[in-house]
Design a protein around this motif. Sequence first.
Motif, mmCIF file in Angstrom:
data_model
loop_
_atom_site.group_PDB
_atom_site.id
_atom_site.type_symbol
_atom_site.label_atom_id
_atom_site.label_comp_id
_atom_site.label_asym_id
_atom_site.label_seq_id
_atom_site.Cartn_x
_atom_site.Cartn_y
_atom_site.Cartn_z
ATOM 1 N N ASN A 478 14.825 75.413 39.665
ATOM 2 C CA ASN A 478 13.942 74.677 40.043
ATOM 3 C C ASN A 478 13.421 74.219 38.797
ATOM 4 O O ASN A 478 12.709 74.985 38.194
ATOM 5 C CB ASN A 478 12.997 75.163 40.960
ATOM 6 N N PHE A 479 13.696 72.988 38.392
ATOM 7 C CA PHE A 479 13.295 72.158 37.122
ATOM 8 C C PHE A 479 11.544 72.219 37.221
ATOM 9 O O PHE A 479 11.196 72.175 35.953
ATOM 10 C CB PHE A 479 13.633 70.656 37.390
ATOM 11 N N ASN A 480 10.782 72.423 38.201
ATOM 12 C CA ASN A 480 9.487 72.207 38.022
ATOM 13 C C ASN A 480 8.852 73.497 37.463
ATOM 14 O O ASN A 480 7.662 73.218 36.925
ATOM 15 C CB ASN A 480 8.761 72.292 39.438
ATOM 16 N N PHE A 481 9.552 74.598 37.157
ATOM 17 C CA PHE A 481 9.194 75.632 36.479
ATOM 18 C C PHE A 481 8.971 75.180 34.903
ATOM 19 O O PHE A 481 8.121 75.513 33.985
ATOM 20 C CB PHE A 481 9.965 76.748 36.519
ATOM 21 N N PHE A 482 10.158 74.639 34.239
ATOM 22 C CA PHE A 482 10.098 74.016 33.169
ATOM 23 C C PHE A 482 9.107 72.968 32.866
ATOM 24 O O PHE A 482 8.431 72.944 31.731
ATOM 25 C CB PHE A 482 11.421 73.659 32.647
ATOM 26 N N LYS A 483 9.141 71.951 33.721
ATOM 27 C CA LYS A 483 8.028 70.896 33.690
ATOM 28 C C LYS A 483 6.722 71.385 33.593
ATOM 29 O O LYS A 483 5.738 70.945 32.628
ATOM 30 C CB LYS A 483 8.135 70.215 34.990
ATOM 31 N N LYS A 484 6.368 72.507 34.321
ATOM 32 C CA LYS A 484 4.824 73.135 34.359
ATOM 33 C C LYS A 484 4.568 73.781 33.080
ATOM 34 O O LYS A 484 3.654 73.662 32.411
ATOM 35 C CB LYS A 484 4.691 74.072 35.629
ATOM 36 N N TYR A 485 5.630 74.595 32.491
ATOM 37 C CA TYR A 485 5.438 75.187 31.334
ATOM 38 C C TYR A 485 5.342 74.122 30.180
ATOM 39 O O TYR A 485 4.524 74.279 29.222
ATOM 40 C CB TYR A 485 6.809 76.174 31.077
ATOM 41 N N ALA A 486 6.079 72.965 30.054
ATOM 42 C CA ALA A 486 5.956 72.142 29.146
ATOM 43 C C ALA A 486 4.657 71.414 29.161
ATOM 44 O O ALA A 486 3.862 71.430 28.188
ATOM 45 C CB ALA A 486 7.347 71.106 29.266
ATOM 46 N N ILE A 487 4.223 70.943 30.388
ATOM 47 C CA ILE A 487 2.969 70.162 30.418
ATOM 48 C C ILE A 487 1.787 71.106 29.994
ATOM 49 O O ILE A 487 0.999 70.708 29.310
ATOM 50 C CB ILE A 487 2.774 69.935 31.888
ATOM 51 N N ASN A 488 1.896 72.419 30.270
ATOM 52 C CA ASN A 488 0.926 73.267 30.062
ATOM 53 C C ASN A 488 0.611 73.495 28.691
ATOM 54 O O ASN A 488 -0.599 73.549 27.982
ATOM 55 C CB ASN A 488 0.871 74.815 30.907
ATOM 56 N N LYS A 489 1.980 73.753 27.843
ATOM 57 C CA LYS A 489 1.555 74.005 26.650
ATOM 58 C C LYS A 489 1.519 72.948 25.726
ATOM 59 O O LYS A 489 0.363 72.950 24.685
ATOM 60 C CB LYS A 489 3.383 74.801 26.220
ATOM 61 N N TYR A 490 2.133 71.816 26.022
ATOM 62 C CA TYR A 490 1.943 70.616 24.827
ATOM 63 C C TYR A 490 0.613 69.608 25.302
ATOM 64 O O TYR A 490 0.256 69.203 24.413
ATOM 65 C CB TYR A 490 3.094 69.847 24.860
ATOM 66 N N THR A 491 0.088 69.975 26.353
ATOM 67 C CA THR A 491 -1.050 69.112 26.741
ATOM 68 C C THR A 491 -2.264 69.657 26.051
ATOM 69 O O THR A 491 -2.951 68.930 25.455
ATOM 70 C CB THR A 491 -1.577 68.934 28.394
ATOM 71 N N SER A 492 -2.210 70.928 25.884
ATOM 72 C CA SER A 492 -3.217 71.875 25.064
ATOM 73 C C SER A 492 -2.897 71.583 23.893
ATOM 74 O O SER A 492 -3.906 71.342 22.943
ATOM 75 C CB SER A 492 -3.103 73.218 25.693
ATOM 76 N N MET A 493 -1.653 71.623 23.414
ATOM 77 C CA MET A 493 -1.425 71.569 21.850
ATOM 78 C C MET A 493 -1.972 70.388 21.192
ATOM 79 O O MET A 493 -2.377 70.341 20.143
ATOM 80 C CB MET A 493 0.027 71.948 21.537
ATOM 81 N N TYR A 494 -1.544 69.305 21.920
ATOM 82 C CA TYR A 494 -1.671 67.804 21.528
ATOM 83 C C TYR A 494 -2.736 67.160 21.921
ATOM 84 O O TYR A 494 -3.199 65.998 21.900
ATOM 85 C CB TYR A 494 -0.216 67.009 21.712
ATOM 86 N N ASP A 495 -3.630 67.820 22.567
ATOM 87 C CA ASP A 495 -5.028 67.209 23.268
ATOM 88 C C ASP A 495 -4.994 65.926 24.185
ATOM 89 O O ASP A 495 -5.364 65.065 23.915
ATOM 90 C CB ASP A 495 -5.918 67.077 22.260
ATOM 91 N N LEU A 496 -3.981 66.328 24.868
ATOM 92 C CA LEU A 496 -3.427 64.938 25.330
ATOM 93 C C LEU A 496 -4.246 64.527 26.849
ATOM 94 O O LEU A 496 -4.834 65.727 27.331
ATOM 95 C CB LEU A 496 -1.976 65.195 26.169
#
Length: 496
Positions: A478-496
Amino acid sequence: MNKYSDYLDYCKKIHDINMSIAVLNWDLETKMPKNGHKFRAQQISTLRKISHELSTNKSYGDLLNKLKNNNALDFDQLRNIDVSLKKYNKTLKYDANFIEKESNLISEAFVKWRLAKEKNDFSIFEKSLEQLIQLRIKECEILGYKNHPYDALLDQYEPDLTTHEVDKIFKEIKDFLIPFIKKISNAKEIDDSFFYQHYNQKKQWDFGIDLLKGMDYDFNSGRQDLSAHPFSTHFSNEDARVTTRIDENNLSEMIWSCVHEGGHALYEQGLLSKNYGLPLGESISLGIHESQSRLWENNVGRSMEYWKYNYNKLKKYFEKQLINVSVNDFYKACNKVKPSLIRTNADELTYHLHILIRYEIEKGLIESSIKVQDLPKIWNKKYQEYLGITVPSDSMGVLQDIHWSHGSFGYFPTYTIGSLYAAQFFTQALYENEKLYDEISTGNNNNLLKWLREKIHKHGKKYSAQDLCLKVTGEKLNFNFFKKYAINKYTSMYDL
């Protein structure tokens, strides 16, 4: 031959020969002197012919067909027979001339690719590549396919996966990653300049060994060497080897190649000795194999928790270079997202656009809509289109990967498939052990490795890739596991 014990003996005999070929290939890429090529190609070709003859022996096929309906065999034994019979029927489609021609072409192509890369001249490799592609097109016809010739090549690396399914996966990749990466590119850029100082080769090597030991890689059942292109190989679960590449002006290359290839080798070391030479003693697919390397590299190795433990060890090796760099700065630099030229150096998001480019080109080559002579131009155009990168040379462009010189078409998509599996597996591991990241932050990776051994490694080919994923996580890929992982990690890291 009429007993399961006969099957065991015969399978192991074939496997011994195949592993001998693997040893020769490892030596070819790590230790073999330059002039050894001619007779090495002959040696490998001879062994491949012997392996093919044994693998297509009629008495072996008769034995498999007899045993497939033997009710006295248990599930594992029947699974071995089922997988072996499928492989036998596929191998039977090749004649000895094809096997010999393939072996010789690959040996020659590797030498031409290496020279072309060194001379920065694609034309040196062009003829060999054209011959390999024509051979693969012929192979697709030999094997047969339902909808697209590329299906036949995919099936060799990721059984049962189709071109249509890969198209759907890359549509999800494009729909999510292209705008997400663009959003990140508009944020404040992360400073990773400290990676590009002078880092002594010997010290880098020693730290890489430390990282492998920290992953519980067993050096009594493996070793590390240097190679132009990092890879892992194995000859049994008690001999799983890795190679790394060290650039004294780029610390990150060594770090990620060690952790990535270490993840592959841990999978091989986790297979069961009792299943040596049998399907249950082999990895399921390249996608699952890649999930193990990507899980260690990205989900573990690029986590803050991992560097909370390992950063102080690194600073002991390179105190001067990292004197003003905090662990938070280092963690962010490990995860900097920025389109780049070289696939193996790409961050975990833009990496999949590198794979997309190769996938689209391979499909075009196999369906003959792309000509080999046009490859540099097409490669450069796609890099500009998807990554906004201007490719300066053949060596850093179309010649950067070793895969095509090995005849490995259908391989690249498994890198992305593996990352998706990794995100899904790691999510499940965290669900089952809420203290997992706390353990990683103290350098304790033992429980994670035990989980992987129990859930994935020990099974070999007992289940299909999708069935294993269902068994481990409760659902198929399920692609959504990778999508959620990426959003959680990089939204925080880059203050998106």
